[in-house]
Design a protein around this motif. Structure first.
Motif, PDB file in Angstrom:
ATOM      1  N   UNK A  21     -43.593  29.131 -38.541  1.00 55.41           N
ATOM      2  CA  UNK A  21     -44.064  27.858 -39.097  1.00 55.41           C
ATOM      3  C   UNK A  21     -44.309  26.838 -37.994  1.00 55.41           C
ATOM      4  N   UNK A  22     -43.386  26.743 -37.045  1.00 57.25           N
ATOM      5  CA  UNK A  22     -43.489  25.735 -35.981  1.00 57.25           C
ATOM      6  C   UNK A  22     -44.746  25.924 -35.155  1.00 57.25           C
ATOM      7  N   UNK A  23     -45.113  27.185 -34.883  1.00 56.57           N
ATOM      8  CA  UNK A  23     -46.325  27.450 -34.095  1.00 56.57           C
ATOM      9  C   UNK A  23     -47.566  26.951 -34.805  1.00 56.57           C
ATOM     10  N   UNK A  24     -47.640  27.205 -36.098  1.00 49.74           N
ATOM     11  CA  UNK A  24     -48.810  26.779 -36.868  1.00 49.74           C
ATOM     12  C   UNK A  24     -48.862  25.257 -36.968  1.00 49.74           C
ATOM     13  N   UNK A  25     -47.724  24.625 -37.136  1.00 48.88           N
ATOM     14  CA  UNK A  25     -47.693  23.162 -37.206  1.00 48.88           C
ATOM     15  C   UNK A  25     -48.220  22.539 -35.910  1.00 48.88           C
ATOM     16  N   UNK A  26     -47.774  23.095 -34.788  1.00 47.30           N
ATOM     17  CA  UNK A  26     -48.235  22.574 -33.495  1.00 47.30           C
ATOM     18  C   UNK A  26     -49.711  22.855 -33.270  1.00 47.30           C
ATOM     19  N   UNK A  27     -50.123  24.081 -33.583  1.00 46.10           N
ATOM     20  CA  UNK A  27     -51.503  24.493 -33.298  1.00 46.10           C
ATOM     21  C   UNK A  27     -52.525  23.688 -34.078  1.00 46.10           C
ATOM     22  N   UNK A  28     -52.199  23.354 -35.321  1.00 45.96           N
ATOM     23  CA  UNK A  28     -53.172  22.669 -36.169  1.00 45.96           C
ATOM     24  C   UNK A  28     -52.761  21.231 -36.512  1.00 45.96           C
ATOM     25  N   UNK A  29     -51.721  20.748 -35.844  1.00 48.59           N
ATOM     26  CA  UNK A  29     -51.259  19.372 -36.045  1.00 48.59           C
ATOM     27  C   UNK A  29     -50.989  19.092 -37.528  1.00 48.59           C
ATOM     28  N   UNK A  30     -50.170  19.955 -38.130  1.00 45.44           N
ATOM     29  CA  UNK A  30     -49.847  19.831 -39.542  1.00 45.44           C
ATOM     30  C   UNK A  30     -48.419  19.339 -39.717  1.00 45.44           C
ATOM     31  N   UNK A  31     -48.189  18.592 -40.780  1.00 42.43           N
ATOM     32  CA  UNK A  31     -46.851  18.094 -41.071  1.00 42.43           C
ATOM     33  C   UNK A  31     -46.067  19.034 -41.977  1.00 42.43           C
ATOM     34  N   UNK A  32     -46.777  19.869 -42.712  1.00 38.72           N
ATOM     35  CA  UNK A  32     -46.102  20.824 -43.586  1.00 38.72           C
ATOM     36  C   UNK A  32     -46.838  22.145 -43.591  1.00 38.72           C
ATOM     37  N   UNK A  33     -46.075  23.227 -43.478  1.00 43.34           N
ATOM     38  CA  UNK A  33     -46.637  24.572 -43.525  1.00 43.34           C
ATOM     39  C   UNK A  33     -45.769  25.427 -44.449  1.00 43.34           C
ATOM     40  N   UNK A  34     -46.406  26.200 -45.316  1.00 43.82           N
ATOM     41  CA  UNK A  34     -45.722  27.127 -46.213  1.00 43.82           C
ATOM     42  C   UNK A  34     -45.918  28.534 -45.673  1.00 43.82           C
ATOM     43  N   UNK A  35     -44.826  29.232 -45.469  1.00 42.64           N
ATOM     44  CA  UNK A  35     -44.896  30.592 -44.946  1.00 42.64           C
ATOM     45  C   UNK A  35     -44.684  31.610 -46.060  1.00 42.64           C
TER      46      UNK A  35
END
Length: 361
Positions: A21-35
């Protein structure tokens, strides 16, 4: 002169887990990610498990019990089988490696399905075994075809039931008919990582009760899925005490850490949390079935906490686009994706973003 690696690993790719989740948040500048990629329990862990971890946190300066004595006792009491027929491990992944190290010689044939958990083929190759691949039939294990592949070189047969990634299962009658035809000098391993999610009554729930009649059977179970302990890495294998004793010889001395042992013992005692996990999964499964039906996509009925879906377009591209929108799923070869079943909120977020990616909203 360079240091040369073993040739057996030349063509083996490192296992690729679901993207964090953390990688995707950083890569796309997202505040919330659902895995929804790695078949984890969306409820987390039970309160009993949290307390057990808290109560044992001060013991981390000491090595864990290398025998996992109390965990073995708890499993023995739960299943009513002798402790000598139980061997805990650091998740099922480690046990797959240990079984292969203990029993595969160069040239030994290892039978497995073409679409199943990849560690089976990887560990066979590492040990210079010869994988024998049998295609699924209607996305299920073709047990008759596996029987036909048995030769005097066959050493192990891997059965993932229910299967990852397809979610399909073989019935008790199918499995027992198969087991009765396998020569007794061949190990049959039933990987039951998802058994707690099974809804069908014809599943072989009681494989632990037939071990004395089938000394060539090993049954693998885990705390990573329905019990929610994926991060602690703890599972166990049931089988003939002599078979397990040789696996135990290649096991690391402290492979199941102290918190994992304490958490697993607590998890075994929490039937309420297990029932809640089952119910949440069933509700989410029915919802996703309905949505996929509405979109016209095909999928096999699943007995796990994930769904294997033919989305009729490149799964890798959909995976990438969903990540940009804060949802992680698992791309599969061709036009398939595997979607873990989450909470209803997470499932609805997936459907919303999925339709957006496919221009179906």
């Amino acid at each position: 002169m360079s240091i040369v690696f073993r040739p057996q690993i030349k063509d083996i790719s490192a296992y690729e887990p679901g993207k964090p989740v953390e990688d995707v948040m950083r890569e796309y500048n997202l505040k919330r990610v659902v895995k929804l990629a790695s078949n984890e329990n969306p409820l987390g862990i039970s309160e009993k498990v949290k307390k057990a971890i808290s109560d044992n946190i001060d013991g981390l300066a000491l090595y864990p019990d290398g025998n996992a004595t109390l965990l073995k006792e708890s499993i023995s009491e739960k299943l009513n089988i002798p402790e000598g027929n139980i061997l805990p491990s650091s998740g099922s992944d480690e046990m797959i490696d240990l079984i292969s190290k203990a029993y595969i010689n160069p040239g030994d044939e290892v039978i497995m399905a073409d679409i199943t958990f990849p560690r089976y083929i990887q560990t066979a190759k590492i040990m210079s075994g010869a994988p024998v691949i049998v295609p699924l039939k209607d996305l299920k294990f073709d047990l008759d075809a596996m029987l036909d592949k048995i030769t005097d070189k066959t050493k192990i047969i891997w059965i993932c039931n229910p299967n990852n990634p397809t979610g399909t299962m073989n019935t008790e009658d199918e499995f027992m008919n198969f087991l009765n035809k396998v020569p007794k000098d061949i190990l049959v391993i039933s990987d039951e990582a998802y058994r707690e999610y099974v809804t069908r009554s014809d599943y072989p729930f009681n494989t632990h009760k037939i071990l004395s009649d089938y000394p060539n059977l090993l049954v693998m179970r885990t705390f990573s899925k329905a019990y929610g302990l994926a991060g602690l890495r703890v599972g166990y294998t049931l089988g003939d005490s002599d078979i397990l004793s040789y696996i135990n010889r290649v096991r690391g001395p402290f492979n199941v850490n102290s918190l994992a042992q304490a958490a697993a013992i607590a998890a075994l005692s929490d039937d309420g949390f297990l029932k809640e996990s089952y119910d949440v999964n069933l509700e989410g499964k029915d919802y996703l079935y309905s949505e996929f039906d509405g979109m016209g996509f095909d999928y096999p009925k699943t007995e796990t906490n994930h769904i294997f879906v033919d989305i009729k377009t490149n799964g890798g591209e959909v995976f990438e686009e969903l990540q940009k929108r804060g949802v992680i799923i698992r791309p599969m070869p061709g036009n398939f994706i595997r979607v873990s079943i989450g909470t209803m909120e997470e499932n609805k977020m997936f459907v919303e973003k999925f339709k957006e990616v496919l221009n179906l909203s």
